[in-house]
Design an enzyme around this catalytic site. Structure first.
Site, PDB file in Angstrom:
ATOM      1  N   GLU A  70      31.333  70.957  -5.753  1.00 40.69           N
ATOM      2  CA  GLU A  70      32.351  70.174  -6.470  1.00 40.69           C
ATOM      3  C   GLU A  70      31.946  70.117  -7.940  1.00 40.69           C
ATOM      4  O   GLU A  70      31.516  69.092  -8.464  1.00 40.69           O
ATOM      5  CB  GLU A  70      32.457  68.756  -5.886  1.00 40.69           C
ATOM      6  CG  GLU A  70      33.621  67.960  -6.473  1.00 40.69           C
ATOM      7  CD  GLU A  70      33.651  66.506  -6.012  1.00 40.69           C
ATOM      8  OE1 GLU A  70      32.735  66.090  -5.274  1.00 40.69           O
ATOM      9  OE2 GLU A  70      34.582  65.792  -6.417  1.00 40.69           O
TER      10      GLU A  70
ATOM     11  N   HIS B 255      37.074  58.016   0.635  1.00 41.37           N
ATOM     12  CA  HIS B 255      35.833  57.233   0.531  1.00 41.37           C
ATOM     13  C   HIS B 255      36.195  55.755   0.644  1.00 41.37           C
ATOM     14  O   HIS B 255      36.476  55.102  -0.364  1.00 41.37           O
ATOM     15  CB  HIS B 255      35.120  57.512  -0.796  1.00 41.37           C
ATOM     16  CG  HIS B 255      34.633  58.918  -0.925  1.00 41.37           C
ATOM     17  ND1 HIS B 255      33.300  59.270  -0.807  1.00 41.37           N
ATOM     18  CD2 HIS B 255      35.297  60.072  -1.130  1.00 41.37           C
ATOM     19  CE1 HIS B 255      33.171  60.580  -0.937  1.00 41.37           C
ATOM     20  NE2 HIS B 255      34.373  61.095  -1.144  1.00 41.37           N
TER      21      HIS B 255
ATOM     22  N   ASP C 113      40.903  61.592  -1.088  1.00 43.96           N
ATOM     23  CA  ASP C 113      39.566  61.474  -1.660  1.00 43.96           C
ATOM     24  C   ASP C 113      39.242  60.070  -2.187  1.00 43.96           C
ATOM     25  O   ASP C 113      38.327  59.440  -1.721  1.00 43.96           O
ATOM     26  CB  ASP C 113      39.345  62.523  -2.755  1.00 43.96           C
ATOM     27  CG  ASP C 113      37.861  62.791  -3.018  1.00 43.96           C
ATOM     28  OD1 ASP C 113      37.007  62.220  -2.297  1.00 43.96           O
ATOM     29  OD2 ASP C 113      37.538  63.563  -3.936  1.00 43.96           O
TER      30      ASP C 113
ATOM     31  N   HIS D  85      39.854  63.238   4.171  1.00 46.34           N
ATOM     32  CA  HIS D  85      38.776  63.088   3.174  1.00 46.34           C
ATOM     33  C   HIS D  85      39.088  61.920   2.243  1.00 46.34           C
ATOM     34  O   HIS D  85      39.927  62.021   1.343  1.00 46.34           O
ATOM     35  CB  HIS D  85      38.615  64.379   2.356  1.00 46.34           C
ATOM     36  CG  HIS D  85      37.420  64.348   1.457  1.00 46.34           C
ATOM     37  ND1 HIS D  85      36.415  65.305   1.514  1.00 46.34           N
ATOM     38  CD2 HIS D  85      37.034  63.485   0.490  1.00 46.34           C
ATOM     39  CE1 HIS D  85      35.478  65.017   0.622  1.00 46.34           C
ATOM     40  NE2 HIS D  85      35.842  63.911  -0.024  1.00 46.34           N
TER      41      HIS D  85
ATOM     42  N   HIS E 124      30.434  67.859   0.934  1.00 42.68           N
ATOM     43  CA  HIS E 124      30.947  67.981  -0.430  1.00 42.68           C
ATOM     44  C   HIS E 124      30.252  69.214  -1.006  1.00 42.68           C
ATOM     45  O   HIS E 124      29.052  69.168  -1.314  1.00 42.68           O
ATOM     46  CB  HIS E 124      30.595  66.760  -1.269  1.00 42.68           C
ATOM     47  CG  HIS E 124      31.476  65.569  -1.028  1.00 42.68           C
ATOM     48  ND1 HIS E 124      31.555  64.935   0.176  1.00 42.68           N
ATOM     49  CD2 HIS E 124      32.324  64.907  -1.875  1.00 42.68           C
ATOM     50  CE1 HIS E 124      32.423  63.921   0.076  1.00 42.68           C
ATOM     51  NE2 HIS E 124      32.901  63.885  -1.149  1.00 42.68           N
TER      52      HIS E 124
ATOM     53  N   GLN F  78      25.456  60.472  -1.303  1.00 41.67           N
ATOM     54  CA  GLN F  78      26.057  60.567  -2.644  1.00 41.67           C
ATOM     55  C   GLN F  78      25.065  60.987  -3.730  1.00 41.67           C
ATOM     56  O   GLN F  78      25.404  61.700  -4.659  1.00 41.67           O
ATOM     57  CB  GLN F  78      26.665  59.202  -3.016  1.00 41.67           C
ATOM     58  CG  GLN F  78      27.246  59.104  -4.412  1.00 41.67           C
ATOM     59  CD  GLN F  78      28.553  59.854  -4.562  1.00 41.67           C
ATOM     60  OE1 GLN F  78      29.590  59.407  -4.108  1.00 41.67           O
ATOM     61  NE2 GLN F  78      28.504  61.015  -5.198  1.00 41.67           N
TER      62      GLN F  78
HETATM   63 FE   FE2 Z   1      34.873  63.106  -1.791  1.00 39.33          FE
END
Ligand code: FE2
Length: 413
Positions: free
Chosen positions: A211, A57, A307, A55, A208, A150
């Site tokens: 979160e 980005h 992440d 995981h 996701h 996102q």
């Molecule tokens: Fe993430």
């Protein structure tokens, strides 16, 4: 290639490991080297399967401070700042930064990476760039890409169309962000949509999920139910699930029955969860991480990811899974001796399980020769001493070789 006298995954007895044609061909107490074979003396060293970052980005990596630093440290300010930076993305910009991050990850023994890619962009620039990167690095690193909305699927203009276009461009997994959708109803609809899309296009799922430090955020139960009822099971991953750290125990007890039945995977991101979590608390201040210890005890597959590497959500990071692991063990109270000794699984095999690559991952005869040799005899010592990755071997080729640093210490105690 022959690796001599190595401790495989903390075993006290050493073994020899023979690699031929990119595969592990024999693992035995003693193997004779053949003529002109490269021999690595791994006496008192540790052999592990390679580190996995399931995981990260890579589209946003290395953008911290551009166009501004995230001064509040909240997830929401991170999204706002990234939304500005996203307007200036070019293919070259994304590729350069992503490869810079992958190179750092590789230096730290990572060979398998799953990157979420923001597809709430009408041009899908980052996705097109990372598809090129995936192809260009494929002989040395296995990179999976997730279509990650996102700014939401229902809450972003043409969100569903962009997700479908991303699936057709060739992602490996379909993502989601139900806790960021405008309403609970949108959250549920987004999950129904994305699981159906994954089924239609034969993709994995990695969402996701919850979160947020909001105990009312319960998208996980919907995702797990979909995984169970569609039969997608372990092809589904719930990332973050930090709200579970705030659920009451009665609800969580009931939830765990479903989680076990669903066979979904979990990925916690200890560095970023502790950074973004608890930001709206004064005191007591929540830790921000999901219930890793309880998930493990329930026999559910849980892995750690990094992440973010220097981006609007996290100003630090160097592509080292040992940092994420170290933080996760502390925050999750996973500090028993055996917990620490075996914790490499959280950043190796468990991540491979979440990425659904276990069929070609692991130190077994017949599997591709992917492994790392750490400069210590067991993982408890290796983690504490941050031992070097002496070798990272991918498909039988040396991907990274590290010379240990030499320190002259004149302490006279
Ligand atoms: Fe993430």
């Amino acid at each position: 290639m022959l690796i001599k006298n190595v401790h495989i995954q903390n075993e006290s007895e050493t073994k020899d490991v023979k690699i031929e044609d990119g595969k592990f061909v024999k693992i035995a107490p003693t193997i004779e080297a053949s003529e002109n074979e490269q021999v690595i003396d791994a006496t008192d060293k540790l052999l592990l399967p390679p580190f996995v970052d399931p995981h990260v980005h890579l589209d946003a990596t290395m953008t911290a401070g551009d166009p501004e630093w995230n001064q509040t440290g909240t997830l929401f300010d991170g999204i706002r700042i990234w939304s500005e930076r996203k307007k200036t993305l070019t293919i070259d910009d994304v590729k350069t930064r992503a490869k810079q991050a992958i190179k750092t990850q590789v230096a730290n023994g990572i060979q398998f990476v799953r990157s979420h890619v923001d597809v709430t962009d009408p041009n899908l620039t980052a996705l097109k760039a990372l598809i090129e990167v995936r192809e260009e690095v494929k002989d040395q690193v296995e990179l999976q890409l997730v279509a990650f909305p996102q700014e939401g699927i229902l809450s972003f203009p043409n969100g569903k169309e962009l997700m479908t276009e991303a699936a057709d461009l060739g992602v490996d997994a379909i993502g989601g962000i139900p806790h960021f959708e405008f309403t609970r109803e949108y959250a549920v609809e987004s999950l129904n949509f994305l699981v159906k899309l994954a089924q239609q296009k034969n993709k994995l799922v990695d969402v996701h999920c919850d979160e947020i430090d909001d105990p009312q955020s319960r998208s996980l139960e919907t995702l797990a139910t979909l995984a169970l009822e569609t039969g997608m099971g372990d092809k589904v991953t719930a990332s973050h699930t930090t709200a579970m750290g705030s659920y009451n125990d009665a609800y969580t007890y009931k939830l765990f029955r479903l989680l076990k039945m669903s066979h979904i995977n979990f990925i916690a991101n200890p560095l970023v969860n502790t950074n973004l979590g608890g930001r709206f608390d004064t005191y007591p201040k929540r830790r921000g991480m999901t219930r890793v210890k309880e998930l493990k005890e329930a026999g559910i597959n849980v892995a750690f990811g990094e992440d973010d590497i220097k981006d609007p959500w996290y100003p630090m990071g160097n592509g080292n899974m040992l940092d994420a692991l170290h933080m996760g063990l502390h925050v999750g109270h996973l500090m028993g001796y055996d917990d620490i000794m075996n914790s490499y699984q959280l950043v190796t095999t468990n991540g491979a399980g979440a990425m659904h690559v276990s069929d070609h991952y692991g130190i077994e005869e017949g599997k591709p020769a992917n492994c790392i040799i750490m400069n210590n005899d067991n993982f408890y010592n290796a983690l504490n001493e941050r031992s070097e990755i002496l070798y990272s071997i991918h498909n039988g080729e040396v991907l990274v070789e590290t010379t240990p640093k030499k320190v002259t210490n004149n302490f006279k105690g």
